[in-house]
Structures are given as structure tokens and as C-alpha cells.
Design an enzyme around this catalytic site. Structure first.
Site, PDB file in Angstrom:
ATOM      1  N   TYR A   8       0.882  -1.040   0.080  1.00 32.83           N
ATOM      2  CA  TYR A   8      -0.061  -0.012  -0.078  1.00 32.83           C
ATOM      3  C   TYR A   8       1.042   1.277   0.069  1.00 32.83           C
ATOM      4  O   TYR A   8       2.241   1.200   0.416  1.00 32.83           O
ATOM      5  CB  TYR A   8      -0.959   0.136   1.196  1.00 32.83           C
ATOM      6  CG  TYR A   8      -0.183   0.416   2.602  1.00 32.83           C
ATOM      7  CD1 TYR A   8      -0.213   1.662   2.909  1.00 32.83           C
ATOM      8  CD2 TYR A   8       0.224  -0.668   3.296  1.00 32.83           C
ATOM      9  CE1 TYR A   8       0.348   1.978   3.996  1.00 32.83           C
ATOM     10  CE2 TYR A   8       0.957  -0.406   4.469  1.00 32.83           C
ATOM     11  CZ  TYR A   8       0.830   0.899   5.083  1.00 32.83           C
ATOM     12  OH  TYR A   8       1.513   1.137   6.083  1.00 32.83           O
ATOM     13  N   CYS A   9       0.201   2.352  -0.291  1.00 31.13           N
ATOM     14  CA  CYS A   9       0.878   3.718  -0.294  1.00 31.13           C
ATOM     15  C   CYS A   9      -0.184   4.545   0.166  1.00 31.13           C
ATOM     16  O   CYS A   9      -0.937   4.128   0.912  1.00 31.13           O
ATOM     17  CB  CYS A   9       1.393   4.060  -1.626  1.00 31.13           C
ATOM     18  SG  CYS A   9       0.231   4.230  -3.171  1.00 31.13           S
ATOM     19  N   ARG A  10      -0.155   5.890  -0.405  1.00 30.27           N
ATOM     20  CA  ARG A  10      -1.006   7.011   0.174  1.00 30.27           C
ATOM     21  C   ARG A  10      -2.550   6.690  -0.460  1.00 30.27           C
ATOM     22  O   ARG A  10      -3.455   6.735   0.051  1.00 30.27           O
ATOM     23  CB  ARG A  10      -0.459   8.425  -0.192  1.00 30.27           C
ATOM     24  CG  ARG A  10      -1.220   9.542   0.536  1.00 30.27           C
ATOM     25  CD  ARG A  10      -0.770  10.694   0.198  1.00 30.27           C
ATOM     26  NE  ARG A  10      -0.787  11.141  -1.264  1.00 30.27           N
ATOM     27  CZ  ARG A  10      -2.164  11.751  -1.758  1.00 30.27           C
ATOM     28  NH1 ARG A  10      -3.114  11.925  -1.055  1.00 30.27           N
ATOM     29  NH2 ARG A  10      -2.224  12.165  -3.138  1.00 30.27           N
TER      30      ARG A  10
END
Length: 127
Positions: free
Chosen positions: A86-88
Site C-alpha cells: 500500500y501507499c497513500r
């Protein structure tokens, strides 16, 4: 006319084949269920500053924007485990998941990233 039609269909087929993903996208509920399995490795691919603002419990941080991302990933991530990335917002993690999958990893990307995770009221930790 036949040649033109054949060429057009071949081009569309190649375009479709190139656009296929080699990883799975998952919504927040599916991602939460997936990472509840202790054999799944959670990977945060944001920057250190973003990670410090809050991350999913137990996540490993490897910034996908760094030149040595793949080298760090290969050193830290077990090849026989599912990697939940995941990221932002989901864009960087989709890129990272594709790169990792090309390297032989089984990857799942969190659609909407930590924004969607927090929006669903899921917990984050700060360390």
C-alpha cells in the site's frame, strides 16, 4: 480490407495483453482480511515522512521512489510469501506491486491506499 481488419485485431490484442496486471487489487475489507493472516507481509512503499504520520501495524517500509527499491525489497521480502502493498492513494503501490510481481513475488495492492484505509475507520499506528 481483410488485411486491415486482421492488423487492427492484432493490435487490439497486443494492447490488451500489455495492459494486464500481474498482481491483484483489493478493497479495504479484503485487504484487512488478507493481512490478518500472519504469513502475509505488509509493505508500505511511501516515504519515511509519510510512514511516520501513520501506517498499518507491522508494515515494513521500503520507499518505492528510491533507486534501490528492488534491491531492498529482494533483501527484505520473502519470495514465498504474499506481499500486501500500500501507499497513500494506491498509485505508487500499484507500480511497486507490478515491479515486485515481475520479480516473482505474489502481490496484492490496496485500492485507494492508506486514504481509503483510514476512510474506512481502520487503525493506523505511529512509531
Amino acid at each position: 480490407m481483410k488485411k486491415l481488419l486482421t492488423c487492427l485485431l492484432a493490435t487490439l490484442g497486443l494492447t490488451t495483453a500489455c495492459g494486464q496486471q500481474n498482481y491483484e487489487n483489493m478493497d479495504v475489507q479484503g485487504f484487512a482480511a488478507l493481512i490478518a493472516d500472519s504469513s502475509v507481509v505488509v509493505l508500505d512503499v511511501r516515504t519515511a515522512a509519510e510512514y511516520a504520520e501513520g501506517h498499518i501495524q507491522g508494515a515494513i517500509l521500503i520507499d518505492q521512489g528510491q533507486r534501490d527499491f528492488m534491491e531492498k525489497a529482494q533483501a527484505a521480502l520473502p519470495a514465498d510469501k504474499t506481499i500486501a502493498v500500500y501507499c497513500r492513494s494506491g498509485r505508487r503501490s500499484a507500480n511497486a506491486a507490478g515491479r515486485l510481481a515481475d520479480g516473482g513475488y505474489k502481490c496484492v495492492n490496496l485500492k485507494g491506499g492508506i486514504i481509503a484505509w483510514r476512510g474506512a475507520g481502520m487503525p493506523v499506528v505511529k512509531e
